[in-house]
Motif scaffolding. Structure first.
Motif, short mmCIF file in Angstrom:
data_model
loop_
_atom_site.label_atom_id
_atom_site.label_comp_id
_atom_site.label_asym_id
_atom_site.label_seq_id
_atom_site.Cartn_x
_atom_site.Cartn_y
_atom_site.Cartn_z
N ALA A 14 0.82 -1.21 0.00
CA ALA A 14 0.00 0.00 0.00
C ALA A 14 0.86 1.27 0.00
O ALA A 14 0.64 2.17 -0.80
N LEU A 18 1.81 4.36 -3.02
CA LEU A 18 1.85 5.80 -2.82
C LEU A 18 3.20 6.37 -3.26
O LEU A 18 3.28 7.38 -3.96
N GLN A 133 -13.94 8.80 -7.39
CA GLN A 133 -12.64 8.26 -7.02
C GLN A 133 -11.72 9.35 -6.48
O GLN A 133 -11.03 9.17 -5.48
N LEU A 134 -11.76 10.49 -7.15
CA LEU A 134 -10.90 11.59 -6.73
C LEU A 134 -11.29 12.09 -5.34
O LEU A 134 -10.43 12.36 -4.50
N ALA A 136 -12.79 10.36 -2.98
CA ALA A 136 -12.40 9.35 -1.99
C ALA A 136 -10.89 9.42 -1.73
O ALA A 136 -10.44 9.38 -0.58
N LEU A 137 -10.13 9.54 -2.81
CA LEU A 137 -8.68 9.63 -2.68
C LEU A 137 -8.28 10.82 -1.83
O LEU A 137 -7.52 10.72 -0.87
N THR A 138 -8.84 11.96 -2.17
CA THR A 138 -8.49 13.19 -1.47
C THR A 138 -8.87 13.13 0.00
O THR A 138 -8.10 13.55 0.87
N ALA A 140 -9.17 10.49 1.89
CA ALA A 140 -8.27 9.58 2.59
C ALA A 140 -6.92 10.25 2.83
O ALA A 140 -6.37 10.19 3.93
N LEU A 141 -6.43 10.91 1.80
CA LEU A 141 -5.13 11.57 1.95
C LEU A 141 -5.18 12.65 3.02
O LEU A 141 -4.24 12.85 3.78
N ARG A 142 -6.32 13.35 3.07
CA ARG A 142 -6.43 14.42 4.05
C ARG A 142 -6.35 13.87 5.48
O ARG A 142 -5.73 14.47 6.35
N ILE A 143 -6.96 12.73 5.67
CA ILE A 143 -6.90 12.11 7.00
C ILE A 143 -5.45 11.82 7.39
O ILE A 143 -5.00 12.14 8.49
N VAL A 144 -4.73 11.24 6.45
CA VAL A 144 -3.34 10.90 6.73
C VAL A 144 -2.53 12.18 6.93
O VAL A 144 -1.74 12.29 7.88
N ARG A 145 -2.75 13.13 6.07
CA ARG A 145 -1.99 14.38 6.17
C ARG A 145 -2.18 15.04 7.53
O ARG A 145 -1.22 15.48 8.16
N THR A 147 -2.67 13.81 10.23
CA THR A 147 -1.97 13.11 11.30
C THR A 147 -0.46 13.25 11.18
O THR A 147 0.23 13.53 12.16
N VAL A 148 0.06 13.10 9.99
CA VAL A 148 1.52 13.09 9.87
C VAL A 148 2.11 14.48 9.67
O VAL A 148 3.31 14.65 9.76
#
Lengths: 170, 170
Positions: A14, A18, A133-134, A136-138, A140-145, A147-148
């Motif tokens: 996964a 990325l 799709q875009l 959903a992608l965005t 998900a990325l925002r959630i990770v962003r 946090t990190v």
DNA sequence: TCCAATATTTTGCGTTGTCAACCATTGTTA
DNA sequence: TAACAATGGTTGACAACGCAAAATATTGGA
């Protein structure tokens, strides 16, 4: 294959995906940016300056917003200044600080570069996906962003309050 | 705000998010990898070697699979060889070629590093999302990957057919 | 007021990776 | 088979960036 090895873990795949996407895009983008005489880091610095009301941001804020260290920012701004795209201006309220200010030429350059860049982004990224799709992608990325990299918006407020150093139209 | 400026385009924000996530993760991962004495590129090279049946891959295939140039691969393998984690072996069938072969020590090292790494991946990436979100994210990324980087699986077939240079258990 | 502690930026040096030139080997074509 | 292009890998010169120390400015006591 009898046993599943640790180095084939799904989570590894996964992130690998990325990383590969990031690499592929970076490479695609670099070619056209080079035609504008800019690297990715240079574009980003100018972009962040250009998004600011007075086209200025402090060196340390640029460092906080990008992946560069303050030392790295010093060097990128050095190059941009040599090219006449950015100027340094001392900060009245805190004389330790330095504003990096986009010049007229810099704003022109970044505007032209971004117009082309967006074409590439659409061609190699956003345009490949359905709107769903875009989204959903965005998301998900925002959630990770968040946090990190929760600190990625440093300095914008301060810069808006600061008195303009130059007045360049947008 | 009366007019929408080009440098605030949504598509720009979308890639920006991807870039930030990549950066944030890279930084989080780097710390623990450093404790294993490895950089991200070094881990990836070893990982790709370790995934191969005989733990070997040709220099040029490593270059094709990673973001490195052949010259870059030469240098990473130089370091890994100096550290005793990888060995070079000449290629019988094509004497221009060189195998990079994971040593026992190399396999041990990468196994340990990956175990820790996966923890980080889970903590900062896959573990932050619901299974549905992760699936959607991965699927979208795969679509992009297949377009911007279709060549990312070079050499695996050839390496499987090649006679083993060393025999290391997995 | 003076000094210590802190904050901002720059600089010296080391590391990493690219580019282009290079050598060796292989494949192709006449 | 001789000539020559194409392929695989390494090397030297160089650019970009990080780290840690230096240089400068600010702030908060005593």
């Amino acid at each position: 294959m009898a046993t599943k090895r640790i180095i084939d873990d799904d989570r590894l795949t996964a992130v690998g995906l990325l990383v590969e996407v990031h690499r592929g895009l970076t490479q695609k983008f670099a070619a056209r940016l080079a035609r504008h005489g800019l690297s990715e880091n240079e574009l980003e610095i100018m972009l962040r300056l250009g998004r600011t009301p007075n086209c200025q941001l402090r060196m340390s804020d640029l460092a906080a917003q990008t992946s560069l260290t303050t030392s790295g920012v010093t060097r990128v701004v050095d190059r941009l200044e040599r090219a006449g795209l950015v100027e340094r201006a001392s900060c009245d309220t805190d004389r330790r600080g330095t504003w990096a200010v986009l010049t007229e030429a810099g704003l022109d350059r970044v505007t032209a570069a971004v117009a082309d860049h967006i074409e590439d982004v659409d061609r190699w990224y956003t345009g490949l996906l359905t709107p769903e799709q875009l989204t959903a992608l965005t998301e998900a990325l925002r959630i990770v962003r968040d946090t990190v990299r929760p600190e990625a918006v440093a300095g914008v407020m301060e810069a808006e309050r600061a008195r303009p150093r130059r007045h360049v139209g947008v």
